[in-house]
Design a protein around this motif. Structure first.
Motif, mmCIF file in Angstrom:
data_model
loop_
_atom_site.group_PDB
_atom_site.id
_atom_site.type_symbol
_atom_site.label_atom_id
_atom_site.label_comp_id
_atom_site.label_asym_id
_atom_site.label_seq_id
_atom_site.Cartn_x
_atom_site.Cartn_y
_atom_site.Cartn_z
ATOM 1 N N HIS A 198 1.018 -1.281 0.132
ATOM 2 C CA HIS A 198 0.244 0.162 -0.678
ATOM 3 C C HIS A 198 0.649 1.656 0.027
ATOM 4 C CE1 HIS A 198 -3.714 2.477 1.134
ATOM 5 N NE2 HIS A 198 -2.868 2.997 1.374
ATOM 6 N N LEU A 199 1.135 2.082 -1.083
ATOM 7 C CA LEU A 199 1.207 3.243 -1.058
ATOM 8 C C LEU A 199 0.952 3.534 -2.253
ATOM 9 C CD1 LEU A 199 3.559 2.820 -3.540
ATOM 10 C CD2 LEU A 199 5.085 2.149 -2.312
ATOM 11 N N HIS A 200 1.257 5.154 -2.539
ATOM 12 C CA HIS A 200 1.241 6.307 -3.121
ATOM 13 C C HIS A 200 1.605 6.621 -4.737
ATOM 14 C CE1 HIS A 200 -2.143 6.110 -1.244
ATOM 15 N NE2 HIS A 200 -2.442 6.255 -0.616
ATOM 16 N N VAL A 201 2.032 5.653 -6.001
ATOM 17 C CA VAL A 201 3.034 6.160 -6.901
ATOM 18 C C VAL A 201 3.446 7.570 -7.226
ATOM 19 C CG1 VAL A 201 5.063 5.477 -8.530
ATOM 20 C CG2 VAL A 201 3.510 4.072 -7.391
ATOM 21 N N GLU A 202 2.193 8.109 -7.137
ATOM 22 C CA GLU A 202 2.485 9.545 -8.363
ATOM 23 C C GLU A 202 2.864 10.315 -7.083
ATOM 24 O OE1 GLU A 202 -0.992 10.278 -10.552
ATOM 25 O OE2 GLU A 202 -0.110 12.729 -10.768
ATOM 26 N N GLY A 203 2.198 10.476 -5.653
ATOM 27 C CA GLY A 203 2.590 11.273 -4.255
ATOM 28 C C GLY A 203 4.112 11.038 -3.736
ATOM 29 N N VAL A 204 4.515 10.298 -4.238
ATOM 30 C CA VAL A 204 5.830 9.875 -3.802
ATOM 31 C C VAL A 204 6.666 10.785 -5.121
ATOM 32 C CG1 VAL A 204 8.098 8.565 -4.277
ATOM 33 C CG2 VAL A 204 5.635 7.799 -2.377
ATOM 34 N N GLU B 281 7.590 -4.926 -6.253
ATOM 35 C CA GLU B 281 7.082 -4.373 -6.341
ATOM 36 C C GLU B 281 5.993 -3.852 -5.879
ATOM 37 O OE1 GLU B 281 3.333 -7.511 -7.098
ATOM 38 O OE2 GLU B 281 3.340 -6.856 -5.151
ATOM 39 N N VAL B 282 4.745 -2.269 -5.854
ATOM 40 C CA VAL B 282 4.043 -1.775 -5.604
ATOM 41 C C VAL B 282 3.075 -2.235 -5.106
ATOM 42 C CG1 VAL B 282 6.201 -0.026 -4.372
ATOM 43 C CG2 VAL B 282 4.524 0.330 -6.629
ATOM 44 N N HIS B 283 2.082 -1.822 -4.322
ATOM 45 C CA HIS B 283 0.553 -1.473 -4.822
ATOM 46 C C HIS B 283 -0.398 -0.308 -5.013
ATOM 47 C CE1 HIS B 283 -0.320 -6.334 -3.380
ATOM 48 N NE2 HIS B 283 0.380 -6.040 -4.238
ATOM 49 N N ASP B 284 -0.113 -0.286 -5.628
ATOM 50 C CA ASP B 284 -0.485 1.474 -5.917
ATOM 51 C C ASP B 284 -1.733 1.551 -5.443
ATOM 52 O OD1 ASP B 284 -1.244 4.323 -6.762
ATOM 53 O OD2 ASP B 284 0.395 5.124 -8.709
ATOM 54 N N ALA B 285 -1.914 2.197 -4.655
ATOM 55 C CA ALA B 285 -3.387 2.261 -3.010
ATOM 56 C C ALA B 285 -4.625 3.463 -3.940
ATOM 57 C CB ALA B 285 -2.990 2.771 -1.915
ATOM 58 N N GLY B 286 -4.840 3.767 -5.318
ATOM 59 C CA GLY B 286 -5.104 4.561 -5.722
ATOM 60 C C GLY B 286 -5.126 5.465 -6.940
ATOM 61 N N ALA B 287 -5.137 5.160 -8.175
ATOM 62 C CA ALA B 287 -4.880 5.101 -9.465
ATOM 63 C C ALA B 287 -5.704 5.911 -10.381
ATOM 64 C CB ALA B 287 -4.098 3.825 -10.397
ATOM 65 N N ASP B 288 -5.833 6.884 -10.784
ATOM 66 C CA ASP B 288 -6.647 7.400 -11.379
ATOM 67 C C ASP B 288 -6.958 7.135 -12.932
ATOM 68 O OD1 ASP B 288 -5.114 9.418 -12.761
ATOM 69 O OD2 ASP B 288 -6.464 11.056 -11.642
ATOM 70 N N GLU B 289 -7.658 7.002 -13.917
ATOM 71 C CA GLU B 289 -7.767 6.512 -15.105
ATOM 72 C C GLU B 289 -6.687 6.649 -16.274
ATOM 73 O OE1 GLU B 289 -10.929 5.597 -17.354
ATOM 74 O OE2 GLU B 289 -12.836 5.889 -15.768
ATOM 75 N N ALA C 31 -1.759 -2.067 -9.778
ATOM 76 C CA ALA C 31 -2.695 -0.860 -10.008
ATOM 77 C C ALA C 31 -4.019 -1.085 -9.332
ATOM 78 C CB ALA C 31 -2.495 -0.113 -10.645
ATOM 79 N N MET C 32 -4.341 -0.193 -7.999
ATOM 80 C CA MET C 32 -5.839 -0.088 -7.692
ATOM 81 C C MET C 32 -6.722 1.282 -8.273
ATOM 82 S SD MET C 32 -5.344 -0.801 -3.693
ATOM 83 C CE MET C 32 -3.953 -1.494 -2.817
ATOM 84 N N ALA C 33 -7.301 0.500 -8.999
ATOM 85 C CA ALA C 33 -8.162 2.113 -9.633
ATOM 86 C C ALA C 33 -9.174 2.905 -8.701
ATOM 87 C CB ALA C 33 -9.357 1.757 -10.784
ATOM 88 N N TYR C 34 -9.575 4.097 -9.254
ATOM 89 C CA TYR C 34 -9.702 4.537 -8.269
ATOM 90 C C TYR C 34 -10.131 6.072 -8.636
ATOM 91 C CZ TYR C 34 -9.881 8.503 -4.711
ATOM 92 O OH TYR C 34 -9.826 9.761 -3.603
ATOM 93 N N GLY C 35 -12.036 6.909 -8.748
ATOM 94 C CA GLY C 35 -11.517 8.123 -8.350
ATOM 95 C C GLY C 35 -12.779 7.873 -10.100
ATOM 96 N N ALA D 65 -8.218 -4.405 -9.368
ATOM 97 C CA ALA D 65 -8.855 -4.202 -8.224
ATOM 98 C C ALA D 65 -9.209 -2.645 -8.198
ATOM 99 C CB ALA D 65 -7.614 -3.788 -6.368
ATOM 100 N N ILE D 66 -9.686 -1.838 -7.298
ATOM 101 C CA ILE D 66 -10.823 -0.643 -7.266
ATOM 102 C C ILE D 66 -10.524 -0.672 -5.174
ATOM 103 C CG2 ILE D 66 -11.830 -0.672 -9.040
ATOM 104 C CD1 ILE D 66 -13.777 -1.184 -6.405
ATOM 105 N N LYS D 67 -9.922 1.175 -5.131
ATOM 106 C CA LYS D 67 -9.658 1.861 -4.003
ATOM 107 C C LYS D 67 -11.080 2.789 -3.884
ATOM 108 C CE LYS D 67 -7.559 3.031 -0.721
ATOM 109 N NZ LYS D 67 -6.242 4.375 -1.176
ATOM 110 N N LEU D 68 -11.431 2.727 -2.772
ATOM 111 C CA LEU D 68 -12.802 3.494 -1.616
ATOM 112 C C LEU D 68 -12.046 4.008 -0.959
ATOM 113 C CD1 LEU D 68 -15.953 0.936 -2.883
ATOM 114 C CD2 LEU D 68 -14.828 2.901 -4.154
ATOM 115 N N PHE D 69 -12.592 4.691 -0.270
ATOM 116 C CA PHE D 69 -12.044 5.572 1.084
ATOM 117 C C PHE D 69 -13.625 5.364 1.843
ATOM 118 C CE2 PHE D 69 -8.218 6.926 -1.358
ATOM 119 C CZ PHE D 69 -7.725 7.647 -0.559
#
Ligand SMILES: [Zn+2]
Length: 553
Positions: A88-94, A243-251, A272-276, A301-305
């Protein structure tokens, strides 16, 4: 006799030379080979063909598959593990932290102001100023900051600075004005505009209120976003992550990933978890992307909050915050929406991964998962991200239902100075509790939630076996009953993320036929004194048999 032997040997070599595929492409030699559970495998070498492990054993036993073209890589006594994965991390945020104004580690508002000043000097033509990484809990005054702290520095340029957890945004007066946020602006659903005693906005926006400002900022171009993603992924490779699990990747992010994957430019694997956006429509329109054939990109996978975070008091609790008696936090998704999205995910074959920090948010998600998945909950491998504050009666439900608890050990050691104040002495006992969740039979993959924390998997490993900060405090560890042993800690960063990605049959252990993903370190994590774990060097990161990172000697 000798002649016969020679003939047989020559004939043997002839046959093997004719049949190139018998030979390994690479053999890593002179290593200590340690599997996902920390056990040392016999032999000092691993042979790889294409992207797969073909054999683990003694160098001498691998001679028959060592051909003229086989590349020999000398590990010089280093320790070879299955590739580390961050669940669980956020690739773009990093990537943004690496390339934009980085406020990680600031110790005061003055410190932030100084870094902002330096950044503005370096970027005179930049109009929209973005930064991230501040954490008021690390400052001498731990109250939330104010827009006035930023107003003097940027001469009419809008500034938006994200809190380290991504759940609060600190902006200047210019940004508030552009967003039209005034005394009269009501809180949006699932968000909060902090206001002072006179009712004026302070410049700090929580959760969904952040969008009011972000809507004003022009979006980053796909080119810029590609730069963020690649900078982050290269950085992860240098930390030993394969490997990383990207916990929220938009289209847009997903389409960049796809492009990079097709061009062979992803340095490490991405789950990648699809998000948004309209996530229901997304699932109906796009089939999950998954393969067992050297997968560099998986989208299934999809990511929800379900709520916010504890640090910004947005986590959704049953009872009010112990240090904010009027506040129970925020539910950021209506139950009806969660139901509808989860139904669609079940029907379309998507795994659901829902962020839940507060005890009330966690129970709601557990209830919805249980209701929708019915009898065979476990086979869907749905996940709760963080599972951070749990009511005692909910802890065993993860194991019983087969719901994955994706947890981040460094959150415990970062939050321990203030978590008890937020939650109170009783409630905190069910918080940051990986061992309790594990003992209840749950699968607990480990992650970092970077950029909230460092993405360094060794920090996560260290945190979960010591429950101490990097200075070894507190002695004996914080809530030491939650300490995991080293074997389980290693699984958290190897085979359990593979399970959470439905790839445990090809990834996460050192077996023939598995992907040749290796994290190679200069120390034995099973035996080294705990404080030396943080001085461990990544010697090499190997993904699909390719060396993606090598320490400079
Ligand atoms: Zn996260």
């Amino acid at each position: 006799m000798n002649r016969i032997l020679t003939t047989i040997v020559i004939l043997g070599l002839f046959i093997m030379n004719r049949c190139e595929s018998k030979f390994a492409d690479k053999i890593f030699v002179n290593g200590t080979i340690i599997d996902a559970d920390g056990s040392q495998l016999s032999g000092d070498a691993v042979a790889v063909t294409k992207w797969k492990i073909v054999k683990v054993g003694d160098q001498a036993d691998l001679v028959p598959i060592c051909g003229k073209k086989t590349e020999i890589i000398d590990l010089k006594g280093a320790f070879l593990y299955p590739g580390f994965s961050d669940a669980h991390l956020h690739v773009e945020g990093v990537g943004k932290n690496l390339l934009n104004l980085n406020l990680v580690g600031t110790i005061s508002i003055q410190d932030v102001q100084q870094r902002l000043k330096d950044f503005l000097v370096k970027n005179p033509d930049l109009y929209w100023i973005q930064g991230s990484g501040w954490d008021q809990n690390d400052w001498s005054t731990t109250a939330f900051p104010n827009h006035s702290d930023l107003d003097a520095s940027a001469d009419e340029r809008p500034i938006a600075l994200e809190r380290i957890d991504g759940h609060a945004l600190w902006v200047n007066a210019k940004a508030l004005a552009l967003a039209g946020i005034t005394k009269e602006t009501p809180d949006p659903e699932g968000g909060k505009i902090l206001k002072d005693n006179a009712g004026n906005p302070t410049g700090v926006l929580i959760d969904n209120a952040m969008n009011l400002v972000w809507k004003q900022f022009p979006p980053d171009s796909p080119k810029q976003r590609t730069k963020y993603l690649l900078a982050a992924l290269e950085h992860f490779a240098s930390l030993g992550l394969t490997e990383v699990h990207d916990a929220g990747a938009d289209e847009t992010t997903l389409s960049i990933y796809k492009k990079l994957e097709r061009a062979g430019r992803l340095p490490i694997r991405v789950y990648a978890m699809a998000y948004g956006g309209d996530i229901i429509n997304f699932m109906k329109k796009h089939k999950p992307v998954a393969t067992d054939n050297n997968p560099f990109l998986t989208i299934r996978a999809i990511k929800l909050f379900a709520d916010g975070a504890l640090g910004s008091r947005g986590a959704y609790l049953f009872e009010p915050y112990s240090d904010d008696p009027e506040n129970v936090g925020l539910l950021t998704i209506p139950e009806k929406d969660l139901n509808e999205i989860a139904e669609t995910a079940k029907a379309t074959g998507y795994q659901v991964a829902t962020h839940a920090i507060g005890d009330s948010a966690n129970r709601l998600v557990l209830n919805v998962y249980e209701k929708i998945l019915g009898e065979n909950t476990a086979k869907y491998r749905w996940r709760i991200e963080h599972a951070q504050v749990l009511a005692p009666s909910d802890i065993p439900r993860f194991g019983k239902l087969g719901i994955i608890a994706s947890m981040q050990p460094t959150h415990a050691t970062s939050d321990m100075p203030w978590a008890a104040a937020r939650l109170g002495a009783k409630r905190v006992r069910g918080a940051y509790a990986p061992k309790s969740v594990w003992d209840g039979g749950a699968i607990v993959p480990g992650g970092s939630d970077a950029p909230v924390e460092s993405a360094n998997p060794l920090l996560g490993f260290y945190a979960v076996i010591t429950r101490q900060d990097i200075n070894g405090k507190p002695t004996g560890g914080w809530m030491p009953k939650q300490i995991l042993d080293r074997s389980d800690a290693l699984k958290m960063f190897t085979e359990l993320p593979a399970y959470a990605a439905f790839q445990e049959k090809i990834k996460g252990r050192l077996e023939p036929g598995f992907v040749a993903d290796f994290t190679i370190l200069d120390k034995n994590l099973m035996t080294v004194p705990a404080k030396e774990i943080l001085q461990t060097t990544v010697v090499m990161t190997v993904v699909g048999g390719e060396v993606k990172y090598r320490a400079t000697e």
